[in-house]
Write an enzyme that holds these catalytic residues in place. Structure first.
Site, mmCIF file in Angstrom:
data_model
loop_
_atom_site.group_PDB
_atom_site.id
_atom_site.type_symbol
_atom_site.label_atom_id
_atom_site.label_comp_id
_atom_site.label_asym_id
_atom_site.label_seq_id
_atom_site.Cartn_x
_atom_site.Cartn_y
_atom_site.Cartn_z
ATOM 1 C CG ASP A 67 41.513 64.080 34.360
ATOM 2 O OD1 ASP A 67 41.077 63.000 33.901
ATOM 3 O OD2 ASP A 67 40.842 65.121 34.388
ATOM 4 C CE1 TYR A 158 31.568 51.461 33.424
ATOM 5 C CE2 TYR A 158 30.044 49.611 33.225
ATOM 6 C CZ TYR A 158 31.108 50.227 33.866
ATOM 7 O OH TYR A 158 31.708 49.603 34.934
HETATM 8 P P1 NDP Z 1 34.401 54.554 42.093
HETATM 9 O O1 NDP Z 1 33.540 55.590 41.488
HETATM 10 O O2 NDP Z 1 34.301 54.287 43.552
HETATM 11 O O3 NDP Z 1 35.942 54.835 41.743
HETATM 12 C C1 NDP Z 1 36.311 55.252 40.468
HETATM 13 C C2 NDP Z 1 37.832 55.260 40.407
HETATM 14 O O4 NDP Z 1 38.232 55.721 39.113
HETATM 15 C C3 NDP Z 1 38.447 56.200 41.428
HETATM 16 O O5 NDP Z 1 39.683 55.671 41.842
HETATM 17 C C4 NDP Z 1 38.646 57.486 40.615
HETATM 18 O O6 NDP Z 1 39.705 58.309 41.087
HETATM 19 C C5 NDP Z 1 39.012 56.891 39.270
HETATM 20 N N1 NDP Z 1 38.724 57.830 38.198
HETATM 21 C C6 NDP Z 1 37.503 58.242 37.763
HETATM 22 N N2 NDP Z 1 37.641 59.137 36.771
HETATM 23 C C7 NDP Z 1 38.984 59.307 36.592
HETATM 24 C C8 NDP Z 1 39.765 60.099 35.712
HETATM 25 N N3 NDP Z 1 39.218 60.930 34.823
HETATM 26 N N4 NDP Z 1 41.115 60.002 35.796
HETATM 27 C C9 NDP Z 1 41.689 59.175 36.690
HETATM 28 N N5 NDP Z 1 41.014 58.390 37.544
HETATM 29 C C10 NDP Z 1 39.658 58.458 37.484
HETATM 30 O O7 NDP Z 1 34.084 53.250 41.268
HETATM 31 P P2 NDP Z 1 34.447 51.728 41.497
HETATM 32 O O8 NDP Z 1 35.519 51.580 42.510
HETATM 33 O O9 NDP Z 1 33.188 51.006 41.664
HETATM 34 O O10 NDP Z 1 34.996 51.374 40.040
HETATM 35 C C11 NDP Z 1 36.319 50.957 39.771
HETATM 36 C C12 NDP Z 1 36.317 50.199 38.468
HETATM 37 O O11 NDP Z 1 35.496 49.053 38.579
HETATM 38 C C13 NDP Z 1 35.789 51.023 37.291
HETATM 39 O O12 NDP Z 1 36.577 50.750 36.149
HETATM 40 C C14 NDP Z 1 34.385 50.463 37.105
HETATM 41 O O13 NDP Z 1 33.948 50.586 35.772
HETATM 42 C C15 NDP Z 1 34.585 49.023 37.505
HETATM 43 N N6 NDP Z 1 33.361 48.341 37.888
HETATM 44 C C16 NDP Z 1 32.692 48.706 39.026
HETATM 45 C C17 NDP Z 1 31.523 48.033 39.362
HETATM 46 C C18 NDP Z 1 30.734 48.335 40.598
HETATM 47 O O14 NDP Z 1 29.681 47.747 40.792
HETATM 48 N N7 NDP Z 1 31.181 49.189 41.496
HETATM 49 C C19 NDP Z 1 30.973 46.967 38.523
HETATM 50 C C20 NDP Z 1 31.792 46.665 37.366
HETATM 51 C C21 NDP Z 1 32.926 47.341 37.082
HETATM 52 P P3 NDP Z 1 39.418 59.593 42.048
HETATM 53 O O15 NDP Z 1 38.556 59.108 43.177
HETATM 54 O O16 NDP Z 1 40.761 60.019 42.525
HETATM 55 O O17 NDP Z 1 38.755 60.641 41.200
#
Ligand code: NDP
Length: 255
Positions: A67, A158
């Site tokens: 986490d 954010y």
């Molecule tokens: P998702 O919500 O699908 O995935 C989020 C990811 O972050 C998962 O792998 C999750 O792990 C992990 N995560 C969240 N909270 C924690 C935590 N407290 N500790 C460890 N891991 C954590 O989002 P996206 O795949 O869309 O996003 C991935 C990245 O891309 C992010 O940084 C986001 O800001 C960025 N982004 C996304 C965009 C979009 O349109 N989708 C646009 C611009 C940027 P788990 O599932 O195991 O909890």
């Protein structure tokens, strides 16, 4: 697979789903050993690791629960990265959002988001930077957001956390450059993942504002990351690379 990827390990923070999943698949296909973290997606992480291990039997795949909003767990994961033989890079992809109007920000929630999106990244990047600089080779990539450079209503904290990532990565790139290690900031627009689920009702409207008229796919961010890890990208450092269907290029107002 390329020879340059053989026996090199890349860490992906947040690799079990969404954009991180696209990145893990791309790096695995390139021939890297991939270690990725997850927080809540334990089943997905285990299935991903096992599936990759079956497909690419001469490479090594590991997943680690962490986490990254918890400083002690970040430290433990950082120590693992720093102690890894043949480390070649880090992709910091884990992230969360906090949607509220700029005038309504709750500082505790804002600080919690900064821990995940910014401070954890700095800790892991520092852990990776030292061995990479000793090896005089390697890559660090932050998955940022177009909101770092373009205002979006409700995204102030954010966006600020993503802007902080950008400033940090640029400086890190300058500081590591003489040791042959690159750092870059990938700046996605709208990518089709769970993060976008709360906006499903507005998807058609949003897509009309995107010059390419669609959300991007996690595999497309994976392909860009794959290129940045290739030897062909050795001269690219300190950059912001948008992958946003043209959103950051300008307005696309259509009926
Ligand atoms: P998702 O919500 O699908 O995935 C989020 C990811 O972050 C998962 O792998 C999750 O792990 C992990 N995560 C969240 N909270 C924690 C935590 N407290 N500790 C460890 N891991 C954590 O989002 P996206 O795949 O869309 O996003 C991935 C990245 O891309 C992010 O940084 C986001 O800001 C960025 N982004 C996304 C965009 C979009 O349109 N989708 C646009 C611009 C940027 P788990 O599932 O195991 O909890």
């Amino acid at each position: 697979m390329t020879d340059s990827a053989k026996d090199k390990t890349v860490f992906v923070a947040g690799g079990a789903r969404g954009i991180g999943l696209g990145i893990v698949h791309a790096l695995a296909a390139d021939g890297f050993d991939v270690s990725f973290s997850y927080r809540s997606s334990a089943d997905e992480a285990g299935q991903l690791r096992d599936g990759l291990q079956n497909t690419y039997e001469h490479q090594t795949f590991q997943c680690h629960q962490a986490d990254l909003s918890d400083r002690a767990q970040v430290d433990t994961f950082a120590e693992l990265i720093a102690a890894t033989d043949n480390l070649y890079g880090l992709v910091y992809n884990a992230g969360g959002s906090y949607d509220t109007l700029a005038a309504m920000v709750d500082q505790d929630r804002g600080e919690a988001l900064f821990q995940l999106n910014f401070w954890a990244m700095t800790r892991l990047a520092a852990a990776a930077a030292r061995p990479l600089m000793r090896a005089r080779n390697g890559r660090i990539i932050a998955i940022g957001s177009i909101t770092a450079q373009t205002g979006v209503q409700g995204n102030s904290i954010y966006a600020a956390s993503k802007g902080a990532m950008l400033s940090y990565i640029r400086t890190l790139a300058i500081e590591m450059a003489r040791k042959g290690v690159t750092a870059n900031y990938v700046s996605p627009g709208y990518i089709d993942t769970d993060l976008m689920a709360p906006y499903a009702d507005y998807r058609d409207t949003v897509e009309k504002q995107i010059p390419l008229r669609r959300f991007g796919q996690p595999e497309e961010v994976g392909a860009l990351t794959s290129f940045l890890f290739s030897s062909a990208a050795a001269y690219i450092t300190g950059t912001v690379i948008p992958i946003d269907g043209g959103v950051s290029a300008g307005l696309s107002v259509r009926a």
